[in-house]
Design an enzyme around this catalytic site. Structure first.
Site, PDB file in Angstrom:
ATOM      1  N   ASP A  66       0.896  -1.073   0.055  1.00 21.78           N
ATOM      2  CA  ASP A  66       0.004  -0.027  -0.153  1.00 21.78           C
ATOM      3  C   ASP A  66       0.841   1.318  -0.005  1.00 21.78           C
ATOM      4  O   ASP A  66       2.134   1.113   0.235  1.00 21.78           O
ATOM      5  CB  ASP A  66      -1.097   0.182   1.323  1.00 21.78           C
ATOM      6  N   ASP A 135      -8.726  -6.276  14.027  1.00 30.23           N
ATOM      7  CA  ASP A 135     -10.044  -6.410  13.560  1.00 30.23           C
ATOM      8  C   ASP A 135      -9.888  -7.478  12.430  1.00 30.23           C
ATOM      9  O   ASP A 135     -10.929  -7.625  11.775  1.00 30.23           O
ATOM     10  CB  ASP A 135     -10.723  -5.071  12.963  1.00 30.23           C
ATOM     11  N   HIS A 137      -7.815  -7.111   9.656  1.00 28.01           N
ATOM     12  CA  HIS A 137      -7.570  -6.170   8.368  1.00 28.01           C
ATOM     13  C   HIS A 137      -6.306  -6.671   7.837  1.00 28.01           C
ATOM     14  O   HIS A 137      -5.450  -7.162   8.759  1.00 28.01           O
ATOM     15  CB  HIS A 137      -7.843  -4.931   8.295  1.00 28.01           C
ATOM     16  N   GLU A 142     -10.173  -3.222   5.394  1.00 26.28           N
ATOM     17  CA  GLU A 142     -10.759  -3.283   6.602  1.00 26.28           C
ATOM     18  C   GLU A 142     -12.154  -4.014   6.669  1.00 26.28           C
ATOM     19  O   GLU A 142     -12.408  -4.524   5.493  1.00 26.28           O
ATOM     20  CB  GLU A 142     -11.069  -1.753   7.270  1.00 26.28           C
TER      21      GLU A 142
END
EC number: 3.5.99.6
Length: 259
Positions: A66, A135, A137, A142
């Site tokens: 990213d 979480d 991700h 996400e």
């Protein structure tokens, strides 16, 4: 999916470095590099092996997961700069052979497709390193991300911007958007290697490895992949229902079978 439970974070990092070294020595290797704290120990170990044992990265190339949108590549907090300072500058991997999404592209909406095409043109990623969020991700995918998503622009949550503000002069300097490889793009790598430490990641690891396949836990998409190695410490393994089996399987792993 193979789950490898090690006693300590340093043992995790060493195992991951072993996997990457195997690809580099067989070369030429295309590496998928992640930023964040999880792969740092592995990067340090690979740099040590380069320095002390001559591990040669000159034929390798790398793709990043990213990049911030609107942040110059030269900015010290661009992910390109971060991966250079954490890894690339410590081995003989030419920066011209390290590619990241172009966060300053004049056609940012098309940059994701261009980046996916560049990965494909290079023959795909041999081994992709991954961290995991609490979480579930991976990258900036996400919860709620499409399991077949491609590299695209995502909007950072306000909490993520606040979390990342410590790396900038103020929260106002943290970009609002990021280009991230999608779950579908990540899944095209031939080998996924996930790294996690600590009790804080235990629930996410359990959900990813043993929970239902769901966009609610993006990392669960790994269950569909043909070659996944999850390397974790005892604390991160503490919520796994089949932990004893994973330890047994590793103990009795055939000598001819590599990770």
């Amino acid at each position: 999916m193979e789950i490898v439970i090690r006693q300590t974070p340093s043992e995790v990092s060493s195992t991951v470095a072993d996997i990457v070294e195997g690809y580099v020595r067989r070369g030429p290797a295309t590496l998928g590099l992640a930023t964040g704290s999880s792969p740092l120990g592995s990067y340090r170990e690979l740099a040590r092996r380069h320095r002390e044992s001559g591990l040669d990265f000159s034929d390798a190339r790398a793709f990043l997961l990213d990049e911030y949108v609107g942040l110059p590549k030269s900015h010290d907090q661009s992910y390109f700069s971060v991966i250079r300072s954490e890894f690339v500058d410590h081995v003989n991997l030419d920066t011209d052979r390290v590619l990241s999404p172009n966060g300053e592209s004049p056609d940012i909406a098309e940059e994701g497709a261009r980046y996916d095409a560049a990965i494909a043109e290079a023959g795909g990623v041999d081994v992709q390193l991954l961290g995991i969020g609490t979480d579930g991700h991976i990258g900036f995918n996400e919860p709620g991300s499409a399991l077949t998503s491609r590299t695209r622009v995502k909007t950072l949550t306000e909490q993520t911007r606040l979390d990342n503000a410590r790396f900038f002069d103020s929260v106002d300097d943290v970009p609002h958007h990021v280009l991230t490889q999608g779950l579908g793009t990540i899944g095209e790598a031939r080998h996924l290697v996930m790294i996690a430490f600590g009790k804080g990641k235990a629930e996410a690891i359990a959900a990813a490895a043993e929970g239902p396949l769901s966009a609610f836990c993006p990392a669960s998409v790994m269950q569909l992949h043909r070659h996944v190695t999850v390397v974790i410490d005892e604390a991160a393994a503490s919520k796994l229902q089949l932990a004893d089996y994973y330890r047994y399987a590793l103990e009795h792993k055939p000598s001819w079978q590599s990770f």
